[in-house]
Design a protein around this motif. Structure first.
Motif, short mmCIF file in Angstrom:
data_model
loop_
_atom_site.label_atom_id
_atom_site.label_comp_id
_atom_site.label_asym_id
_atom_site.label_seq_id
_atom_site.Cartn_x
_atom_site.Cartn_y
_atom_site.Cartn_z
N SER A 180 61.46 12.12 78.12
CA SER A 180 61.75 13.48 78.58
C SER A 180 62.44 14.34 77.52
O SER A 180 62.16 15.53 77.42
N LEU A 181 63.36 13.76 76.78
CA LEU A 181 64.15 14.55 75.84
C LEU A 181 63.30 15.15 74.71
O LEU A 181 63.32 16.37 74.52
N PRO A 182 62.54 14.36 73.96
CA PRO A 182 61.74 15.00 72.90
C PRO A 182 60.68 15.94 73.46
O PRO A 182 60.43 17.01 72.89
N ALA A 183 60.06 15.55 74.57
CA ALA A 183 59.02 16.39 75.16
C ALA A 183 59.60 17.70 75.67
O ALA A 183 59.04 18.77 75.45
N GLY A 184 60.72 17.62 76.38
CA GLY A 184 61.35 18.82 76.92
C GLY A 184 61.85 19.75 75.83
O GLY A 184 61.66 20.98 75.91
N LEU A 185 62.47 19.19 74.81
CA LEU A 185 62.99 20.02 73.72
C LEU A 185 61.86 20.72 72.97
O LEU A 185 61.95 21.92 72.70
N LEU A 186 60.81 19.98 72.64
CA LEU A 186 59.70 20.60 71.90
C LEU A 186 59.00 21.66 72.75
O LEU A 186 58.66 22.73 72.25
#
Length: 171
Positions: A82-88
């Protein structure tokens, strides 16, 4: 000045709580059609926070939603996806909102949903070492387009109905 900052923090806290609640509720239901496919209802509140309060507050809302939601739902490993996907996806949405002046909220939401789905799929393939999961990517993208449209129009109509005095930044 302090009053405006306090308002921004308060709005962000309320929208983060709503996003976290939506994230946790959505995690209780099975995926839509394919593994990993979710509606992304919590993104309504992230996008509203970005539009009402500002970009850096939208990022804070997203990061807090992921950490708190993952901790409370008992699925700490979901942070890795979730973190890399959400941030990008929020970076792409922010760039679209800042650079492309005539872009619609549903278009921004669709772009964010497709990026989110793609990055989560890629992270899963890297973590598991199973590149065959990339075969799901076109189908997940179609689901992301549909959910992005639904989320985008929800945000559009919500923002349209909100009184202008609630906006702490100009769109």
């Amino acid at each position: 000045m302090k009053s405006l900052t306090l308002k921004k923090i308060t709005y962000t806290a309320v929208l983060t709580a709503l996003a976290t609640l939506a994230f946790m509720l959505e995690s209780l239901f099975p995926p839509i059609i394919l593994p990993g496919a979710r509606m992304g209802i919590s993104n309504v509140f992230i996008l509203i926070c970005t539009l009402l309060v500002g970009y850096k507050y939208g990022f804070c809302c997203l990061i807090l939603k992921i950490f708190i939601g993952s901790l409370f739902s008992g699925n700490i490993s979901s942070m890795m996806y979730s973190l890399p996907a959400g941030l990008l996806s929020l970076v792409i949405e922010s760039i679209l909102l800042l650079v492309v002046k005539k872009v619609s909220i549903p278009a921004v939401s669709v772009a964010g949903a497709v990026i989110n789905s793609t990055v989560q799929n890629l992270v899963f393939c890297l973590v598991t070492g199973v590149p065959e999961y990339l075969y799901y990517l076109p189908y997940l993208s179609l689901i992301a387009i549909l959910s992005g449209l639904i989320i985008g129009f929800t945000v559009y109509f919500a923002v349209k109905k909100l009184p202008r005095k609630l906006f702490l930044v100009t769109i």
